[in-house]
Design a protein around this motif. Structure first.
Motif, PDB file in Angstrom:
ATOM      1  N   ILE A   1       0.843  -1.194   0.000  1.00  0.00           N
ATOM      2  CA  ILE A   1       0.000   0.000   0.000  1.00  0.00           C
ATOM      3  C   ILE A   1       0.878   1.243   0.000  1.00  0.00           C
ATOM      4  O   ILE A   1       1.836   1.325   0.764  1.00  0.00           O
ATOM      5  N   ASP A   2       0.534   2.211  -0.824  1.00  0.00           N
ATOM      6  CA  ASP A   2       1.184   3.515  -0.769  1.00  0.00           C
ATOM      7  C   ASP A   2       0.628   4.226   0.462  1.00  0.00           C
ATOM      8  O   ASP A   2      -0.590   4.375   0.594  1.00  0.00           O
ATOM      9  N   PRO A   3       1.507   4.668   1.393  1.00  0.00           N
ATOM     10  CA  PRO A   3       1.001   5.327   2.608  1.00  0.00           C
ATOM     11  C   PRO A   3       0.112   6.529   2.312  1.00  0.00           C
ATOM     12  O   PRO A   3      -0.767   6.857   3.102  1.00  0.00           O
ATOM     13  N   GLY A   4       0.305   7.173   1.163  1.00  0.00           N
ATOM     14  CA  GLY A   4      -0.538   8.304   0.797  1.00  0.00           C
ATOM     15  C   GLY A   4      -1.975   7.915   0.496  1.00  0.00           C
ATOM     16  O   GLY A   4      -2.870   8.760   0.502  1.00  0.00           O
ATOM     17  N   SER A   5      -2.219   6.617   0.243  1.00  0.00           N
ATOM     18  CA  SER A   5      -3.585   6.175  -0.052  1.00  0.00           C
ATOM     19  C   SER A   5      -4.355   5.793   1.202  1.00  0.00           C
ATOM     20  O   SER A   5      -5.553   5.529   1.141  1.00  0.00           O
TER      21      SER A   5
ATOM     22  N   ARG B   1      -4.634  -0.290  -2.980  1.00  0.00           N
ATOM     23  CA  ARG B   1      -3.412  -0.816  -3.583  1.00  0.00           C
ATOM     24  C   ARG B   1      -3.575  -0.715  -5.095  1.00  0.00           C
ATOM     25  O   ARG B   1      -4.501  -1.268  -5.666  1.00  0.00           O
ATOM     26  N   THR B   2      -2.705   0.047  -5.704  1.00  0.00           N
ATOM     27  CA  THR B   2      -2.711   0.183  -7.158  1.00  0.00           C
ATOM     28  C   THR B   2      -1.415  -0.395  -7.698  1.00  0.00           C
ATOM     29  O   THR B   2      -0.371  -0.345  -7.039  1.00  0.00           O
TER      30      THR B   2
ATOM     31  N   THR C   1      -5.101  -5.063  -7.949  1.00  0.00           N
ATOM     32  CA  THR C   1      -5.433  -3.799  -7.294  1.00  0.00           C
ATOM     33  C   THR C   1      -6.552  -4.121  -6.303  1.00  0.00           C
ATOM     34  O   THR C   1      -7.346  -5.032  -6.520  1.00  0.00           O
TER      35      THR C   1
ATOM     36  N   TYR D   1       2.997   4.060   9.349  1.00  0.00           N
ATOM     37  CA  TYR D   1       3.004   2.940   8.398  1.00  0.00           C
ATOM     38  C   TYR D   1       4.454   2.552   8.158  1.00  0.00           C
ATOM     39  O   TYR D   1       5.271   3.388   7.780  1.00  0.00           O
TER      40      TYR D   1
END
Length: 150
Positions: free
Chosen positions: A47-51, A67-68, A84, A106
């Motif tokens: 996971i990108d922490p920004g998401s 998750r992309t 995703t 995170y």
């Protein structure tokens, strides 16, 4: 030497076609109390922490994450098993939580949310005064207090 397993591909296709869980997925988590705060650890690999989005609405804590997977131009996939995904978890916090002081970090695919207990809900000592003992006089109090009408 690589071997080809046709059943693995058929199984993957069947689970993709017949997967009824198209909505957000639940994230596995642990929750424990450590002194005067609760600690929530949730697995969110890749996971990108920004998401990650954490909201507190009243006593409801909501965690959302996406998750992309990027795919550059001209990429020819050999296999693509990671999907995703969106993740969602909601918890009722109950009374006695300091919702203004919740923090989150995170690290290495694990989201850690620290949820402090409010001052009012923390254990405290209550002083016991023996019945019939003389009251302690503090500044501004009379040595002979007036009776209270009931």
């Amino acid at each position: 030497m690589a071997t080809y397993d046709p059943f693995r591909d058929i199984d993957r296709l069947a689970s993709t076609l017949f997967d009824t869980r198209r909505g957000p997925r639940r994230m596995p988590m642990d929750l424990y109390r450590d002194g005067d705060h609760y600690v929530l650890n949730a697995d969110l690999p890749g996971i990108d922490p920004g998401s990650v989005d954490i909201d507190v609405d009243g006593q409801l804590l909501t965690i959302r994450a996406e998750r992309t997977l990027g795919s550059g131009e001209g990429v020819k996939w050999i296999t693509r098993e990671r999907e995703t995904a969106s993740f969602l978890r909601q918890l009722n916090l109950g009374q006695g939580i300091d919702t203004e002081s919740i923090t989150a970090t995170y690290n290495n695919g694990v989201l850690t949310v620290t949820i402090p207990v409010s001052e009012k809900a923390k254990p405290r000592k209550v002083q016991v005064v023996a019945d019939g003992s003389s009251p302690t006089i503090t500044a501004g109090e009379s040595e002979h207090p007036q009776p209270i009408d009931q």
